[in-house]
Design an enzyme around this catalytic site. Structure first.
Site, short mmCIF file in Angstrom:
data_model
loop_
_atom_site.label_atom_id
_atom_site.label_comp_id
_atom_site.label_asym_id
_atom_site.label_seq_id
_atom_site.Cartn_x
_atom_site.Cartn_y
_atom_site.Cartn_z
N LYS A 1 0.86 -1.19 0.00
CA LYS A 1 0.00 0.00 0.00
C LYS A 1 0.89 1.23 0.00
O LYS A 1 1.80 1.37 0.83
CB LYS A 1 -0.86 0.01 1.26
CG LYS A 1 -2.25 -0.54 1.03
CD LYS A 1 -3.08 -0.29 2.25
CE LYS A 1 -4.53 -0.49 1.97
NZ LYS A 1 -5.34 -0.26 3.16
C1 E4P Z 1 -8.66 0.34 2.82
O1 E4P Z 1 -7.75 -0.29 2.34
C2 E4P Z 1 -8.71 0.76 4.22
O2 E4P Z 1 -8.12 -0.25 4.99
C3 E4P Z 1 -10.11 0.90 4.78
O3 E4P Z 1 -11.09 0.54 3.84
C4 E4P Z 1 -10.35 2.18 5.48
O4 E4P Z 1 -11.65 2.18 5.99
P1 E4P Z 1 -12.15 3.15 7.16
O5 E4P Z 1 -12.51 4.45 6.56
O6 E4P Z 1 -13.35 2.46 7.71
O7 E4P Z 1 -11.02 3.26 8.15
#
Ligand code: E4P
Length: 225
Positions: free
Chosen positions: A83
């Site tokens: 990521k």
């Molecule tokens: C995506 O890769 C993130 O891990 C995640 O969807 C973030 O979600 P949130 O806004 O509920 O923290």
């Protein structure tokens, strides 16, 4: 459409894998912190259960730092996807990593222009955060539709992971838009098959079964009415 699980919880991942519904996993620092386990150990454990891509996020923000960290993550499991934050340094790192065959997922995407740049840089995945946009009175799903339109116009291969999902409707809307992947938190995943009318209907059918005469046991006379 592929379903990823947006969690680092091994039990939740196991349950989804058993159902044959887990095509991959996404993690982030918040999700890792909830599990109270060492990052490398946890990712290796997830990789024993999940054969699909596992997105792993680091804590550096320079291009060099991201590239170095990515190479360490790849030693944890071969199916790790790195990521990368949607920044200038992040985009530089995406180009380098993808050239070296390391797949990237550009995270924290909140606008179509960011998604366009990530695709131009060669990212394998982008993660538009729909729930966080909805939280500030913007239309998260419109962002997904815009990105998909742009990618189709130019044949970009970058896959769209709809992220920051808050409810089953987000998953349905992502599917209607034609998104490649939805990354679904475990609690939302459970809500996807729940419906009060299904439960009520099952209870009713079970009650009605009790009224049906039982077949005679083999070799004996039945007591059926
Ligand atoms: C995506 O890769 C993130 O891990 C995640 O969807 C973030 O979600 P949130 O806004 O509920 O923290």
């Amino acid at each position: 459409m592929k379903f990823f699980l947006d969690t680092a919880n091994l039990d939740a991942i196991r349950r989804a894998v058993e159902l044959g519904m887990c095509d991959g996993v996404t993690t982030n620092p918040t999700l890792i912190a909830q599990e109270m386990k060492k990052h490398d150990h946890l990712i290796s454990e997830i990789a024993k259960i999940v054969k699909g891509p596992i997105s792993v996020e680091g804590d550096t923000d320079t291009c060099d730092g991201i590239v170095k960290e990515a190479k360490i993550f790849k030693t944890w499991a071969p199916n790790v996807v790195v990521k990368v934050p949607m920044t200038h340094e992040g985009l530089k790192a995406v180009r380098i990593l993808e050239k070296e065959g390391i797949h990237t997922n550009v995270t924290l995407i909140f606008s179509p222009s960011q998604a366009l740049l990530a695709a131009k840089a060669g990212a394998s995945y982008v993660s538009p955060f729909v729930g966080r946009l909805d939280d500030v009175s913007e239309d998260g799903m419109q962002l997904v539709r815009d990105i998909l339109q742009i990618y189709r116009n130019y044949g970009f291969k970058t896959q769209v992971i709809v992220a920051s999902i808050r409810n089953p409707n987000h998953v349905v809307e992502a599917a209607k838009a034609g998104a490649d992947i939805a990354t679904v938190p475990a609690d939302v995943f459970a809500k996807m098959w729940n419906h009060p009318l299904t439960d009520k209907g099952l209870d009713l059918f079970l009650e009605d079964w009790k009224k049906v005469p039982k077949p005679a046991p083999k070799g004996g006379k039945g007591k059926g009415k």
